[in-house]
Design an enzyme around this catalytic site. Structure first.
Site, PDB file in Angstrom:
ATOM      1  N   CYS A  44     -19.973  20.501  15.381  1.00 32.21           N
ATOM      2  CA  CYS A  44     -20.085  20.498  16.836  1.00 32.21           C
ATOM      3  C   CYS A  44     -20.233  19.085  17.382  1.00 32.21           C
ATOM      4  O   CYS A  44     -19.517  18.676  18.285  1.00 32.21           O
ATOM      5  CB  CYS A  44     -21.267  21.355  17.280  1.00 32.21           C
ATOM      6  SG  CYS A  44     -21.574  21.223  19.039  1.00 32.21           S
ATOM      7  N   CYS A  49     -17.228  20.422  19.454  1.00 30.08           N
ATOM      8  CA  CYS A  49     -17.570  20.611  20.878  1.00 30.08           C
ATOM      9  C   CYS A  49     -17.795  19.315  21.643  1.00 30.08           C
ATOM     10  O   CYS A  49     -17.263  19.135  22.742  1.00 30.08           O
ATOM     11  CB  CYS A  49     -18.848  21.440  21.005  1.00 30.08           C
ATOM     12  SG  CYS A  49     -19.103  22.649  19.723  1.00 30.08           S
ATOM     13  N   GLU A 440     -20.080  32.495  44.737  1.00 25.43           N
ATOM     14  CA  GLU A 440     -20.600  33.560  45.613  1.00 25.43           C
ATOM     15  C   GLU A 440     -19.720  34.799  45.565  1.00 25.43           C
ATOM     16  O   GLU A 440     -20.144  35.901  45.896  1.00 25.43           O
ATOM     17  CB  GLU A 440     -20.752  33.063  47.054  1.00 25.43           C
ATOM     18  CG  GLU A 440     -19.450  32.762  47.761  1.00 25.43           C
ATOM     19  CD  GLU A 440     -19.662  32.231  49.189  1.00 25.43           C
ATOM     20  OE1 GLU A 440     -20.428  32.838  49.941  1.00 25.43           O
ATOM     21  OE2 GLU A 440     -19.053  31.196  49.527  1.00 25.43           O
TER      22      GLU A 440
END
Ligand code: NDP
Length: 454
Positions: A44, A49, A440
């Site tokens: 990672c 990542c 939202e």
């Protein structure tokens, strides 16, 4: 029981191994040694990542420069210097590696360079020296796996793609998983001609169908070519690069050919079977809910167990193991509703069931919202944001939540708490939105899609 040199010997200093070592030593006072043959930080931090995301950030500026014109900016001729990005990224990895060393040192963990090999269920050999542990933890991770195709020796994987000296102008990427689409986004944004070759009919197997189609459409708009239902027959080295022939087309000329066809557990040649540890057909170490292998004193966490190949899952397994072995609290990781993200351009964030999974056991309502985000009304970028909720009709519980669009991973991390807590659609509806945001929309989806008849 005979005294051992250590309470626990950890093989592999990636995310899972380091977390288990630190936590066991710092929180519970265990005497721990950790063995690593590559860089501390593991896949990672050193090869996955972290460097990938730094490259994603770097590549995304190409979109930002373009988008800024709609807001009145007149950016000059932006030219990207790949070696600068790689050098800056490497400097950051060096800094992080130093941080990892410091954290281990501060926790009192002994770091040992080399390849750890099990001699028996309590003994590990490294660099000709033997040491014993009450427990042995195997956290050796995974490695890119390559199919047997003529010319496969010419290809690169994500390991090398993160360190190329020059940016390829034309790249063929084989595979349609996380890694393939993320690197396609990086290289395309930086101006390369990118062709993805997949054997299936679509990218991102296992993801929600709406997200798969939507990302494919966006990538195609950006100029990524996706050739589906085809396999690579051979890769040939040419004077001016490579030539990739397909079983139903090609040849595709390329400066680099990258394979992102999955990762295999790092379980060979480290004495596992000799120590009585059972592997499955793919080489993954078989473990119980507490990460215990078939050998009583040997445990395994992270990608080498092939449960869910994600860093935060390995971290959770490492913490749980420390509680189990040294904290007197047997702790199993809960694998339900693990959120994840794909750092494609645009990004995907996802938590819970896909529509396809949910329909197997539930009667569901599906809510989908597709819109152009506010930013792109001015930027002019032809990019859709897509959001989807999967709701159990009977209980009202939200079973899955998926998003394609800017900041999807950041948004879904928050939503994941709600899903993990068992939120219902009514809870989403009762939540007031934050305006004006894309997020939202998750609390204002009113009408489910009409049921598909037939
Ligand atoms: P994935 O398993 O995600 O995808 C593998 C891809 O390769 C699939 O498209 C698969 O096709 C294809 N493939 C497999 N074998 C062959 C073959 N022999 N010939 C042609 N195509 C083949 O693997 P990745 O390598 O992309 O990533 C490995 C793991 O790393 C992921 O599972 C993920 O957990 C982790 N990861 C997570 C990231 C994140 O969280 N953002 C980022 C990067 C990696 P098909 O669909 O037909 O099977």
């Amino acid at each position: 029981m005979a005294a051992h040199d250590y309470d626990m010997i950890v093989i592999g200093a990636g995310s899972g191994g380091v977390r288990a070592a630190r936590f066991s030593a710092q929180r519970y006072g265990a005497k721990v040694a950790i063995i690593e043959n590559l860089r501390t930080g593991g896949t990672c931090v050193m090869r996955g990542c972290v460097p990938k995301k730094l490259l994603v950030y770097g590549a995304h500026f190409a979109h930002d420069f373009e988008d800024s014109r709609g807001f009145g900016w007149q950016p000059g001729l932006a030219r990207h210097d790949w070696p600068t990005l790689i050098a800056r990224k490497n400097a950051e990895l060096d800094r992080l590696e130093a941080v990892y060393h410091r954290l281990l040192k501060d926790a009192g963990v002994t770091e040992i360079d080399g390849t750890g090999k099990l001699v028996d269920a309590h003994t590990v050999e490294v660099g000709g020296k033997r040491m014993t542990g009450k427990y042995i933890l195997v956290a050796t991770g995974g490695w890119p796996s390559l199919p047997d195709v003529p010319g496969i020796e010419h290809v690169i994987t994500s390991n090398e793609a993160l360190d190329l000296e020059t940016m390829p102008k034309r790249i063929v990427i084989v595979g349609g998983g996380y890694i393939a689409v993320e690197f396609a986004g990086i290289f395309r944004s930086l101006g390369a001609e990118v062709t993805i070759v997949i054997r299936a009919d679509n990218i991102l197997r296992g993801f929600d169908g709406t997200m798969r189609d939507a990302l494919r459409a966006e990538m195609t708009k950006q100029g990524v070519k996706i050739l589906s239902g085809t396999q690579v027959k051979a890769i040939e080295k040419r004077k001016d690069g490579f030539s990739v022939s397909l079983d139903n087309g090609g040849p595709l000329p390329a400066d680099a050919v990258m394979y992102a066809t999955g990762r295999a557990p790092n379980s060979k040649g480290i004495g596992l079977e000799e120590a009585g540890v059972t592997l499955d057909k793919s080489g993954a170490i078989q473990v119980d809910a507490y990460s215990k292998t078939s050998a009583d004193s040997v445990y395994a966490i992270g990608d080498v167990t092939d449960r869910i190949q994600l860093t935060p899952v390995a971290l959770a397994e490492g913490m749980a193991l420390a509680h189990t072995l040294f904290g007197g609290q047997p702790t199993a990781v809960d694998y339900a509703n693990v959120p994840s993200a794909v750092f494609s351009q645009p990004t995907i964030g996802t938590v819970g069931l896909t529509e396809e999974q949910a329909r197997r056991d539930h009667d569901v309502d599906i809510y989908v919202s597709k819109f152009k985000s506010m930013k792109h009304t001015l930027s002019g970028r032809d990019e859709q944001t897509v959001m989807k909720l999967i709701v159990d009709k009977k209980t009202g519980r939200v079973l899955g939540c998926h998003m394609l669009g800017g900041d999807a991973p950041e948004i879904i991390q928050g939503i994941a708490i709600a899903i993990k807590s068992g939120a219902s659609k009514a809870d989403f509806d009762a939540t007031i939105g934050i305006h004006p945001t894309a997020a939202e929309e998750f609390v204002t989806m009113r009408e489910p899609l009409p049921a598909v008849v037939g």
